[in-house]
Design a protein around this motif. Structure first.
Motif, PDB file in Angstrom:
ATOM      1  N   VAL A   1      -5.709  11.205  -1.744  1.00  0.00           N
ATOM      2  CA  VAL A   1      -5.126  10.341  -0.713  1.00  0.00           C
ATOM      3  C   VAL A   1      -5.089   8.889  -1.198  1.00  0.00           C
ATOM      4  O   VAL A   1      -4.100   8.176  -0.988  1.00  0.00           O
ATOM      5  N   ARG A   2      -6.142   8.461  -1.880  1.00  0.00           N
ATOM      6  CA  ARG A   2      -6.146   7.087  -2.395  1.00  0.00           C
ATOM      7  C   ARG A   2      -5.022   6.884  -3.420  1.00  0.00           C
ATOM      8  O   ARG A   2      -4.321   5.872  -3.401  1.00  0.00           O
ATOM      9  N   GLU A   3      -4.828   7.877  -4.307  1.00  0.00           N
ATOM     10  CA  GLU A   3      -3.757   7.781  -5.294  1.00  0.00           C
ATOM     11  C   GLU A   3      -2.382   7.738  -4.618  1.00  0.00           C
ATOM     12  O   GLU A   3      -1.492   6.962  -5.018  1.00  0.00           O
ATOM     13  N   LEU A   4      -2.194   8.579  -3.584  1.00  0.00           N
ATOM     14  CA  LEU A   4      -0.907   8.610  -2.892  1.00  0.00           C
ATOM     15  C   LEU A   4      -0.647   7.307  -2.149  1.00  0.00           C
ATOM     16  O   LEU A   4       0.490   6.808  -2.112  1.00  0.00           O
ATOM     17  N   LEU A   5      -1.676   6.732  -1.537  1.00  0.00           N
ATOM     18  CA  LEU A   5      -1.504   5.454  -0.852  1.00  0.00           C
ATOM     19  C   LEU A   5      -1.219   4.330  -1.841  1.00  0.00           C
ATOM     20  O   LEU A   5      -0.457   3.392  -1.538  1.00  0.00           O
ATOM     21  N   PHE A   6      -1.834   4.402  -3.043  1.00  0.00           N
ATOM     22  CA  PHE A   6      -1.493   3.435  -4.085  1.00  0.00           C
ATOM     23  C   PHE A   6       0.001   3.510  -4.415  1.00  0.00           C
ATOM     24  O   PHE A   6       0.683   2.490  -4.564  1.00  0.00           O
ATOM     25  N   ASN A   7       0.514   4.732  -4.534  1.00  0.00           N
ATOM     26  CA  ASN A   7       1.935   4.905  -4.831  1.00  0.00           C
ATOM     27  C   ASN A   7       2.813   4.315  -3.731  1.00  0.00           C
ATOM     28  O   ASN A   7       3.860   3.716  -4.004  1.00  0.00           O
ATOM     29  N   VAL A   8       2.399   4.536  -2.463  1.00  0.00           N
ATOM     30  CA  VAL A   8       3.162   3.968  -1.351  1.00  0.00           C
ATOM     31  C   VAL A   8       3.179   2.445  -1.444  1.00  0.00           C
ATOM     32  O   VAL A   8       4.224   1.804  -1.303  1.00  0.00           O
ATOM     33  N   ALA A   9       2.003   1.858  -1.698  1.00  0.00           N
ATOM     34  CA  ALA A   9       1.910   0.406  -1.763  1.00  0.00           C
ATOM     35  C   ALA A   9       2.721  -0.173  -2.925  1.00  0.00           C
ATOM     36  O   ALA A   9       3.313  -1.246  -2.816  1.00  0.00           O
ATOM     37  N   LYS A  10       2.775   0.580  -4.044  1.00  0.00           N
ATOM     38  CA  LYS A  10       3.452   0.057  -5.232  1.00  0.00           C
ATOM     39  C   LYS A  10       4.953   0.313  -5.221  1.00  0.00           C
ATOM     40  O   LYS A  10       5.740  -0.522  -5.661  1.00  0.00           O
ATOM     41  N   HIS A  11       5.371   1.499  -4.752  1.00  0.00           N
ATOM     42  CA  HIS A  11       6.745   1.919  -4.992  1.00  0.00           C
ATOM     43  C   HIS A  11       7.582   2.142  -3.731  1.00  0.00           C
ATOM     44  O   HIS A  11       8.810   2.181  -3.829  1.00  0.00           O
ATOM     45  N   ALA A  12       6.955   2.366  -2.574  1.00  0.00           N
ATOM     46  CA  ALA A  12       7.731   2.773  -1.401  1.00  0.00           C
ATOM     47  C   ALA A  12       8.437   1.610  -0.724  1.00  0.00           C
ATOM     48  O   ALA A  12       9.355   1.821   0.062  1.00  0.00           O
TER      49      ALA A  12
END
Length: 814
Positions: free
Chosen positions: A549-560
């Motif tokens: 979940v932390r990795e997925l939220l990082f992706n949201v913060a960086k790329h979404a």
């Protein structure tokens, strides 16, 4: 007796035309179009209102019902059973197409598909039976033809109506699932219909090529178009797609072809079925030649006596053909098998069985017999095709041994693969746990050593600063500020490496902390929804889900390119945990993320999450499109053969809605009854440097007297019982008993003791845990020295005494 129908029909100009010359061309054209659209794909076809219902009614219902009417009229004259079956089949096509078109218009997709597919299968059965009857030269005439055809057509309508009602009230199995699409039942039923229409087309087409037979050729092309159209509907990726529309068009044209054939044949006195009988009768000689040329022995018996046979059967039995005619079947069957074979012949219309026969020389050979029993002119006739399978039996025996050996090897390899899969799952669990142990070790080094040394140095500087002049004091303040910054960086790094709340309060609390941390560090607002009770006992699963979940939220913060994300957590029957992470950001093409070997193009994090989850028995599902956001579902098995090591720490359930803790520095009102004198203070901390730093810092405070120091929670409880201090500075993290447990034990014995929680952690959950245990206040070790001294005075209810005040004898009281 039979009338020969010419292919040519008169035209308006009086010149003969040959309509069959180019009538076959649409069949390959439809096949090519369907294959091309299916292979390259096409957008969903446009369906204007009422289009399907209108086309079904005009091009399938009206034409098919008219064909059924012509068949009924012909059946009323000659009573041919094959004509009745053809009429029932076409009536079924017409009625089911009408219901299907109306259901599609009213958006009852499952009803439309159920009625249409089942109706086509029933129509296919009628056509196959008609072909088989005509092919078998069954010229029987049905009496009371008008009553029979009325009854048969009424039954057809009632059957379709009953099927429609059952599908409408969902009493039938689903043919179309709203999520997955066509069900296996629908594919089976429709595939059966395709096979039956194709069978009818092939048989009638092969006969019509040998005879000048107008109706046969139109009929074969109509059946071919029906089979092709239904096949296109079968393989259509979506309901209403272009492939499906091509299939519908083929069935529409097939119905028109059927109407044309029946109309042309009916113009010849209505006896369009007699031509098929004539063609089959003319080919009787060919079948006789085929019987003599086949590799199987053929026998025809009447009431158990052989009336006819071929040379192959005579050779198989080692005798002349004349020796077979007139003998009983049982003369060539072993006595121990006669009853079984006779019972099989009598019990079924058609039968296939294996047995032995006795040759003239007495040798037994294994044979396979395909039999058909019919009653003709009140006599029982048995038609049999007998094949010598002696060689096959030997091969089967050898194959059986090879099969047993292969099964044994497969079982061994399967067991080996299962063992390796279990080992891989265990290694994955160990990898997760090893990674987490290293994270916790590094975090503990930062917390238990580096942070304590920095805070100890801070306290030491504070003690020195009281005796310095203003100029050195400013330099010392700058050093103190740098120490504060170092403590803050060290604490942040320790928490990022291994959040304590995840191990002490469980997954839900850990995710709640993660949501706040993402807001503070990345500006991403995470809406966390925990459905029901969450209890994850497997530590490897808990850690894996948290990291994912932390990795997925990082992706949201960086790329979404969004400021919000949603995380939903649910648990099903202590067996499965499901977590979804979704956003409405820029998204991406999820289909192109995975290359040919399954790795994620440019996204090793997603690949690692998927692989680890699958090795632990879970699943990873991702849905995303450019501009439409991303929806990722993580599923983990909480129990099973791959279960990892049990969790450590306090793994209890957390409430779905996180509680808002009280401010850390809040203190209870001072005690009004404390006796005058210095405040008796006890220190409880497992780090000697911290205790020394606190003692040095408080040594200059005449109103505070340090009466004891404890190195762990158990020692703090014993020392508090013996020294009875006014105030205890209690560290949150200590061995044997932690600060929460020690506080609870001390307050239970001496409720008047004031305990101030002290820790390097700034999380609200830590403060709330100490306050719930009975502490009157909570502060961090990195706080300002004067604030800590003021807090000690406040909770103790004391005013600063003079230097000459002596500590009163006896234990302090409240």
């Amino acid at each position: 007796m039979f009338e020969r129908v010419d292919l040519a029909v008169p035209t308006a100009s009086g010149v003969k035309a040959r309509p069959l010359r180019f009538a076959w061309i649409p069949i390959p054209l439809f096949a090519i179009a369907i294959a091309a659209v299916w292979f390259w794909g096409a957008p969903r076809a446009i369906e204007p209102p009422y289009l399907v219902a209108i086309l079904n009614f005009i091009l399938r219902t009206a034409t098919s019902v008219f064909v059924a009417y012509l068949a009924a009229r012909s059946f009323g004259r000659n009573g041919s059973l094959s004509v009745l079956l053809l009429g029932c089949g076409m009536l079924t096509v017409g009625v089911s197409s009408l219901v299907s078109g109306l259901a599609v218009h009213f958006q009852q997709v499952n009803l439309a598909v159920t009625v249409f597919n089942t109706g086509m299968a029933f129509a296919g059965v009628c056509h196959v039976l008609m072909v088989l009857i005509v092919f078998g030269r069954d010229n029987r005439v049905v009496r009371h033809a008008r009553m029979v055809v009325t009854t048969a057509y009424t039954l057809v309508v009632l059957i379709v109506a009953a099927l429609s009602y059952a599908a409408a009230v969902e009493a039938t199995p689903l043919f179309i699932d709203p999520v997955t699409g066509p069900t296996p039942l629908r594919q089976t039923v429709l595939g059966t219909a395709v096979g039956m229409f194709a069978f009818a087309a092939v048989v009638v087409g092969s006969i019509s090529r040998q005879r000048t037979w107008t109706f046969g050729r139109w009929y074969a092309m109509a059946m071919a178009l029906f089979a092709l159209g239904l096949f296109a509907v079968l393989i259509a990726p979506v309901i209403g797609g272009l492939v499906g529309w091509l299939g519908r068009s083929a069935t529409y044209l097939g119905a028109i072809y059927m109407l044309v054939g029946v109309w042309l044949a009916s113009s010849k006195n209505g006896e369009w079925d007699a031509v098929l009988h004539a063609a089959l009768r003319e080919s009787e000689g060919n079948f006789r030649a085929l019987a003599d040329a086949t590799s199987e022995g053929i026998a025809i018996s009447e009431d158990g006596v052989i009336r006819d046979a071929n040379e192959r059967l005579a050779n198989m039995l080692g005798c002349d053909l004349d020796e077979l005619i007139g003998r009983s079947l049982t003369d060539f069957i072993p006595p121990d098998q006669v009853d079984r074979i006779v019972q099989a012949m009598r019990s079924t219309h058609q039968a296939t069985f294996e047995h032995e026969i006795i040759r003239k020389d007495g040798k037994r050979i294994s044979v396979e017999t395909h039999s058909q029993t019919r009653i003709l002119n009140k006599q029982t006739r048995w038609f049999a095709a007998i094949r010598d399978i002696s060689d096959r039996k030997q091969q089967e025996q050898a194959l059986r041994k090879s099969h047993d050996e292969l099964e044994r090897r497969v079982a061994e390899r399967t067991a080996e693969l299962k063992q390796r899969a279990d080992q891989l799952a265990h290694l994955t669990s160990e990898l997760t746990m090893t990674e987490q142990r290293e994270r916790r070790r590094l975090a503990q080094v930062l917390h238990d050593h580096l942070q304590q040394l920095l805070v100890g140095a801070k306290y030491g500087l504070g003690s020195i600063g009281k005796h310095l002049a203003p100029e050195p004091q400013r330099a010392l303040d700058e050093v103190d500020r740098l120490l504060d910054e170092s403590v803050k960086v060290s604490r942040s790094l320790a928490v990022e490496l291994s959040p304590p709340i995840l191990h002490e309060a469980g997954l839900a609390a850990g995710l709640d902390w993660l949501a706040r941390w993402m807001q503070e560090t990345h500006g991403l607002t995470v809406n966390l929804k925990v459905e029901g009770h969450i209890a994850v006992d497997r530590e490897d699963v808990r850690l894996m889900i948290f990291q994912a979940v932390r990795e997925l939220l990082f992706n949201v913060a960086k790329h979404a390119d969004v400021s919000q994300a949603k995380v939903t957590v649910s648990q099903h029957d202590d067996q499965q945990l499901q977590v979804t992470v979704e956003d409405h950001g820029s998204g991406f093409d999820s289909a192109s993320m995975f290359n040919s070997v399954g790795r994620v193009a440019g996204g090793f994090g997603l690949f690692s999450i998927r692989e680890r989850l699958e090795l632990l028995g879970g699943t990873f599902k991702m849905q995303s499109k450019p501009g439409q956001g991303t929806h990722i579902t993580l599923t983990a098995q909480l129990k099973g053969e791959g279960e990892g090591p049990p969790s450590s720490g306090l793994a209890h359930a957390v409430r779905a809605a996180p509680r808002q803790p009280s401010p850390p520095a809040a203190a209870e009102p001072a005690r009004p009854d404390r006796q005058p004198g210095p405040i008796r203070l006890m220190l409880a901390d497992d780090h000697a440097v911290m205790r020394q730093g606190l003692s040095a810092m408080l040594a200059g405070e005449s109103a505070i007297e340090v009466v004891g120091e404890a190195a762990n929670g158990e020692e703090a409880v014993k020392m508090a019982r013996r020294l009875r201090p006014d105030v205890i500075l209690m560290d949150y993290s200590m061995p044997i008993l932690n600060g929460v447990q020690a506080t609870r034990a001390i307050i239970a014995e001496r409720p008047d003791t004031c305990i101030i929680g002290l820790s390097m952690y700034e999380e609200p959950e830590t403060a709330a845990a100490m306050l719930d245990a009975g502490a009157v206040a909570y502060t961090t070790k990195a706080g300002h020295r004067d604030a800590l001294v003021e807090m000690i005075r406040t909770v103790a209810g004391a005013t600063k005494p003079s230097a000459s005040q002596a500590h009163p004898s006896g234990p302090p009281t409240r």
